[in-house]
Scaffold this motif. Structure first.
Motif, PDB file in Angstrom:
ATOM      1  N   ARG A 149       1.125  -1.522  -0.227  1.00 34.52           N
ATOM      2  CA  ARG A 149       0.117  -0.446   0.333  1.00 34.52           C
ATOM      3  C   ARG A 149       0.443   1.481  -0.035  1.00 34.52           C
ATOM      4  N   ALA A 150       1.610   1.196   1.347  1.00 28.76           N
ATOM      5  CA  ALA A 150       1.989   2.510   0.768  1.00 28.76           C
ATOM      6  C   ALA A 150       3.672   2.495  -0.550  1.00 28.76           C
ATOM      7  N   LEU A 151       4.213   1.251  -0.873  1.00 27.57           N
ATOM      8  CA  LEU A 151       4.470   1.718  -2.232  1.00 27.57           C
ATOM      9  C   LEU A 151       3.577   1.997  -2.980  1.00 27.57           C
ATOM     10  N   GLY A 152       2.330   1.540  -3.673  1.00 31.82           N
ATOM     11  CA  GLY A 152       1.163   2.246  -4.424  1.00 31.82           C
ATOM     12  C   GLY A 152       1.115   3.993  -4.063  1.00 31.82           C
ATOM     13  N   ILE A 153       1.189   4.300  -2.943  1.00 32.71           N
ATOM     14  CA  ILE A 153       0.986   5.868  -2.760  1.00 32.71           C
ATOM     15  C   ILE A 153       2.508   6.198  -3.667  1.00 32.71           C
ATOM     16  N   PHE A 154       3.713   5.397  -3.315  1.00 36.34           N
ATOM     17  CA  PHE A 154       4.905   6.155  -3.781  1.00 36.34           C
ATOM     18  C   PHE A 154       4.664   6.574  -5.190  1.00 36.34           C
ATOM     19  N   ALA A 155       4.172   5.487  -5.825  1.00 32.99           N
ATOM     20  CA  ALA A 155       4.038   5.528  -7.481  1.00 32.99           C
ATOM     21  C   ALA A 155       3.382   6.092  -7.654  1.00 32.99           C
ATOM     22  N   ALA A 156       2.041   6.495  -7.174  1.00 31.27           N
ATOM     23  CA  ALA A 156       0.996   7.788  -7.857  1.00 31.27           C
ATOM     24  C   ALA A 156       2.223   8.938  -7.312  1.00 31.27           C
ATOM     25  N   MET A 157       2.370   8.952  -5.886  1.00 30.75           N
ATOM     26  CA  MET A 157       2.830  10.274  -6.526  1.00 30.75           C
ATOM     27  C   MET A 157       4.043  10.937  -7.183  1.00 30.75           C
ATOM     28  N   ALA A 158       4.775   9.251  -7.512  1.00 24.54           N
ATOM     29  CA  ALA A 158       6.126  10.088  -8.677  1.00 24.54           C
ATOM     30  C   ALA A 158       4.842   9.745 -10.023  1.00 24.54           C
ATOM     31  N   GLY A 159       4.290   8.787 -10.046  1.00 22.41           N
ATOM     32  CA  GLY A 159       3.510   9.197 -11.624  1.00 22.41           C
ATOM     33  C   GLY A 159       3.018  10.469 -11.608  1.00 22.41           C
ATOM     34  N   GLY A 160       2.065  10.831 -11.204  1.00 22.77           N
ATOM     35  CA  GLY A 160       1.461  12.446 -10.640  1.00 22.77           C
ATOM     36  C   GLY A 160       2.889  14.097 -11.093  1.00 22.77           C
ATOM     37  N   GLY A 161       3.820  13.587 -10.103  1.00 19.31           N
ATOM     38  CA  GLY A 161       5.159  14.470 -10.551  1.00 19.31           C
ATOM     39  C   GLY A 161       4.598  14.760 -12.216  1.00 19.31           C
ATOM     40  N   GLY A 162       5.357  13.471 -12.094  1.00 22.32           N
ATOM     41  CA  GLY A 162       5.314  13.946 -14.293  1.00 22.32           C
ATOM     42  C   GLY A 162       4.424  14.340 -15.457  1.00 22.32           C
ATOM     43  N   ALA A 163       3.427  14.126 -14.815  1.00 22.17           N
ATOM     44  CA  ALA A 163       2.417  14.468 -15.569  1.00 22.17           C
ATOM     45  C   ALA A 163       1.713  16.081 -14.886  1.00 22.17           C
ATOM     46  N   VAL A 164       2.331  16.451 -13.473  1.00 21.80           N
ATOM     47  CA  VAL A 164       1.615  17.586 -13.138  1.00 21.80           C
ATOM     48  C   VAL A 164       2.523  19.054 -12.978  1.00 21.80           C
ATOM     49  N   GLY A 165       4.266  18.286 -13.305  1.00 19.95           N
ATOM     50  CA  GLY A 165       4.961  19.439 -13.987  1.00 19.95           C
ATOM     51  C   GLY A 165       5.285  19.621 -14.754  1.00 19.95           C
ATOM     52  N   THR A 166       4.415  19.478 -16.176  1.00 19.65           N
ATOM     53  CA  THR A 166       4.099  20.585 -16.841  1.00 19.65           C
ATOM     54  C   THR A 166       3.482  21.405 -17.104  1.00 19.65           C
ATOM     55  N   VAL A 167       2.357  21.006 -16.592  1.00 20.01           N
ATOM     56  CA  VAL A 167       1.348  21.858 -16.115  1.00 20.01           C
ATOM     57  C   VAL A 167       1.791  22.684 -14.644  1.00 20.01           C
TER      58      VAL A 167
END
Length: 492
Positions: A149-167
């Motif tokens: 569960r913790a690694l899932g949260i970690f992965a979600a934040m990493a995946g979000g960072g790539g897309a949110v960075g452009t915005v």
């Protein structure tokens, strides 16, 4: 002042899960991972404004981005092993402090040299903080559903960072200027340091400090750094240029020397026996293949939205937000999927889903729009991204003992970063080659159709890589909980 131990003699490392505030600590670690991944994307939006303001040539601008990738990829392994030796929270906090320093240098830079130096320092900081952050997650949460569960949260934040960075890059650059993208890190780094010292427990090996393998550290860092340099240079000067070939040759020599040094060292930086573990070895390969496909996809889709469909930089970034929301949602349930179907099944399914999304993207049209061309396949990729990221991270670290979690996190982070750099070089190169073939290297013939054809070919390559990875994942047997060593967890 050191607080009481939360582990007891004879307790496994997972006893660290009894540390206070572990979910709050995870929030700090995941937000840091989000920030580090965001930094790899945010600069792409700010680059045109930087070049215009500081009068930097296109080649110089490419190194504003490349300096970060080279130091990040080259120092990840060293960062992970340093966390094992001198304390994981200590290395994590040092990384955050260095991030603030590098960002401050970038914010006040008035020349290409200073800006590239600031980005290189940011890459160093990312290597220290990223490897230590994952090692801390592994130390704080026990093997099993809670860690997944913790690694899932970690992965979600990493995946979000790539897309949110452009915005976010578009918003900050348009509203406050490109220097605000660096100042944001100074503020964020300072806040995260304070929170880390309050909420993140220190984790150390129970044994006394061992001698540090300085020669091994120098050779592997030089080898990985030169390899990253060779790969990112291909976009400017090509695969067969003397500088590219020379850097690749030197990287090979350094890495071969590193292997010989580690075989003879009594206290190796990387015990080579760790690569005999099939799960760890295969998971690192798969983690690299996942990022080889995913990292350049953010870049290529953003360019397609802007150069072909005519979106603004901010609009191109917003086009990736639906995928980010799907990533967060799927990552939140990844632990339950693993518990129900098994790690190997979820991993294989994740790579198949990536392959489907990439095949869909390979059918892009130059006359389409966002809804008909981009929304569907990127949502599919949003489903696959957390599945492959969480499962490869779990598989790559499940066999690590307490004294190896920093090493294991450094290895998987290095595999992912090298995969990202290779992927960007290969897929962008394939797209450019296909477009050049259609236009005959005549810029006057460059149009949306030729550009889109290049993207189609690149995404087709990504689909093939994803399906090959799925075939490899089928052979990865279910990872079972592995007893790990002792850890001393304390709060300062």
């Amino acid at each position: 002042m050191t607080g009481p131990d939360v582990s007891s003699p004879g307790a496994p490392a997972s006893g660290a899960a009894g540390a206070p505030h572990r979910w709050r600590a995870l929030a700090v670690l995941a937000c840091t991972q989000f920030l580090l991944i965001l930094d790899t994307a945010i600069i792409n939006v700010a680059v045109p404004s930087i070049g215009e303001d500081l009068h930097i040539s296109p080649t110089g601008l490419s190194w504003v981005a490349n300096a970060y990738l080279i130091t990040f990829g080259g120092l990840l392994l060293l960062g992970g092993r340093s966390a094992d030796h001198i304390g994981r929270r200590r290395v994590f906090v040092i990384g955050l402090v260095v991030l603030a320093v590098g960002s401050a240098v970038g914010a006040v830079a008035n020349s290409a040299g200073w800006l590239i130096a600031g980005r290189a320092i940011q890459g160093l900081a990312a290597a220290l903080a990223a490897a230590a952050a994952m090692a801390l997650v592994l130390s704080i949460f026990p093997e099993g559903p809670e860690r997944h569960r913790a690694l899932g949260i970690f992965a979600a934040m990493a995946g979000g960072g790539g897309a949110v960075g452009t915005v976010l890059g578009g918003v900050l650059t348009d509203s406050f200027g490109w220097r605000s993208t660096f100042l944001m890190n100074v503020v964020a780094g300072a806040v995260l340091v304070v929170l880390a010292l309050r909420l993140v427990p220190e984790v150390r090996e129970p044994r006394g400090r061992r001698a540090f393998d300085a020669i091994g550290a120098v050779t592997v860092t030089a080898g990985l750094g030169l390899l990253a340099y060779a790969l990112v240079s291909t976009g400017d000067i090509g695969w067969l240029a003397g500088r590219t070939v020379g850097a690749a040759g030197l990287a090979t020599l350094c890495l071969v020397a590193f292997v010989f040094i580690e075989r003879r060292s009594s206290n190796p930086l990387v015990p080579l026996g760790i690569f005999r573990r099939r799960r760890l070895r295969t998971a690192n390969i798969l983690g690299g293949l996942a990022q080889l496909v995913l990292f350049p996809t953010f870049f290529l889709v953003s360019i397609y939205l802007q150069d072909v469909l005519g979106y603004s930089p901010l609009g191109g970034g917003l086009g990736l937000l639906p995928m980010s929301l799907v990533v967060i949602a799927v990552a939140a349930v990844s632990e339950r999927l693993i518990a129900r179907f098994g790690l190997d099944v979820v991993m294989t399914a994740g790579f198949v889903v990536l392959g489907v999304g990439m095949l869909w993207l390979s059918r892009l049209s130059a006359e389409g729009d966002f809804v008909s061309e981009v929304l569907g396949p990127t949502v599919v990729l949003g489903v696959g991204l957390p599945l492959v990221t969480v499962t490869t991270n779990v598989a790559a670290t499940a066999e690590a003992t307490d004294s190896e979690v920093g090493l294991a996190s450094g290895l998987i982070n290095t595999s992912q970063q090298v995969g990202a750099v290779v992927g960007l070089a290969v897929m962008a190169g394939v797209a450019a080659a296909r477009t050049s073939h259609l236009t005959g290297d005549d810029p006057a013939r460059l149009d949306a159709v030729a550009t889109t054809a290049g993207f189609q070919t690149a995404f087709l390559v990504g689909a093939v890589v994803s399906l090959v990875a799925a075939a490899v994942a089928v052979r990865l047997r279910r990872v079972r909980p592995v007893p790990v060593g002792l850890a001393t967890v304390s709060r300062r």
